[in-house]
Write a protein that holds these residues in place. Sequence first.
Motif, PDB file in Angstrom:
ATOM      1  N   ASP A 156       0.840  -1.196   0.000  1.00  0.00           N
ATOM      2  CA  ASP A 156       0.000   0.000   0.000  1.00  0.00           C
ATOM      3  C   ASP A 156       0.877   1.249   0.000  1.00  0.00           C
ATOM      4  O   ASP A 156       2.100   1.180   0.160  1.00  0.00           O
TER       5      ASP A 156
ATOM      6  N   ILE B  28       1.297   3.766   2.105  1.00  0.00           N
ATOM      7  CA  ILE B  28       2.036   4.097   3.327  1.00  0.00           C
ATOM      8  C   ILE B  28       3.274   3.219   3.473  1.00  0.00           C
ATOM      9  O   ILE B  28       4.373   3.696   3.773  1.00  0.00           O
ATOM     10  N   THR B  29       3.114   1.922   3.221  1.00  0.00           N
ATOM     11  CA  THR B  29       4.241   1.000   3.366  1.00  0.00           C
ATOM     12  C   THR B  29       5.263   1.192   2.261  1.00  0.00           C
ATOM     13  O   THR B  29       6.475   1.179   2.506  1.00  0.00           O
TER      14      THR B  29
ATOM     15  N   TYR C 250       6.052   3.841   0.496  1.00  0.00           N
ATOM     16  CA  TYR C 250       6.844   5.065   0.627  1.00  0.00           C
ATOM     17  C   TYR C 250       7.374   5.288   2.047  1.00  0.00           C
ATOM     18  O   TYR C 250       7.871   6.368   2.361  1.00  0.00           O
TER      19      TYR C 250
ATOM     20  N   VAL D 258       5.958   5.861   4.815  1.00  0.00           N
ATOM     21  CA  VAL D 258       5.351   7.006   5.492  1.00  0.00           C
ATOM     22  C   VAL D 258       5.352   6.793   7.002  1.00  0.00           C
ATOM     23  O   VAL D 258       5.630   7.721   7.777  1.00  0.00           O
ATOM     24  N   ASP D 259       5.030   5.568   7.446  1.00  0.00           N
ATOM     25  CA  ASP D 259       4.997   5.289   8.886  1.00  0.00           C
ATOM     26  C   ASP D 259       6.373   5.464   9.524  1.00  0.00           C
ATOM     27  O   ASP D 259       6.499   5.965  10.645  1.00  0.00           O
TER      28      ASP D 259
END
Length: 224
Positions: free
Chosen positions: A172, A174-175, A177, A179-180
């Motif tokens: 997804d 977030i994962t 790139y 982002v978390d």
Amino acid sequence: MMPRDWKESFMKAFGKFPKTQFFMRYGADDLNELKPENVELMKWLPQVDLLHHPKTKILITHGGYNSLQEAINAATPALAIPLLGDQFKNGRIIERHNLGLMLAKSEINEETIASSIHTLLEDDKFRQSITRMRKMIQKKPITPEQNLIKWTEFLAEFKGLDNLKPAGADLDFITFYNVDVYLTFGGVVFGILFGLFLVTRKVPRIICQKLGLCRGGKDKTKKD
């Protein structure tokens, strides 16, 4: 641009082998008076043709990929002097497999160049190693053409390779790139900076009050 001391070192080193003819690709004219009689300076050279000439003994190169492949194909030992990019890796390959020798930029001088040339001319292990490498490449069990045909037929039969599709292709946003990770790292950095900000505001005030230098500290002292 080659440093002047490098140019002089090469010319002096070449001059120590009067029975060996050196062909050097060089576009300027500042070495015409410095070069020994056994050195030919040319603005362009047919490198592949020269490498395949039966009297060619060694190749002095920066160690580019094309030069490495051409040296192996001609079974000509190389003296690699890498300057940038993949030349350092190729130089280590040349040295590790005894396809020739490698000189670092910091090692370039008349003595090291002459010593390296002498070693490559006199020690037959380098020509034997690079000849063996050429034979190995020429006699690979599967040629690139055969490999292409086999994979094309394989894909045509199975219509895809879903079982070889990496899981990373379906990550997804977030994962994919991170982002978390960035948010966590940013939160930690912000927390540290905010803590330092509070400390820098509180500590001077506390010290001031302890020493009785602040107005609040003086009033409190009078009341006591």
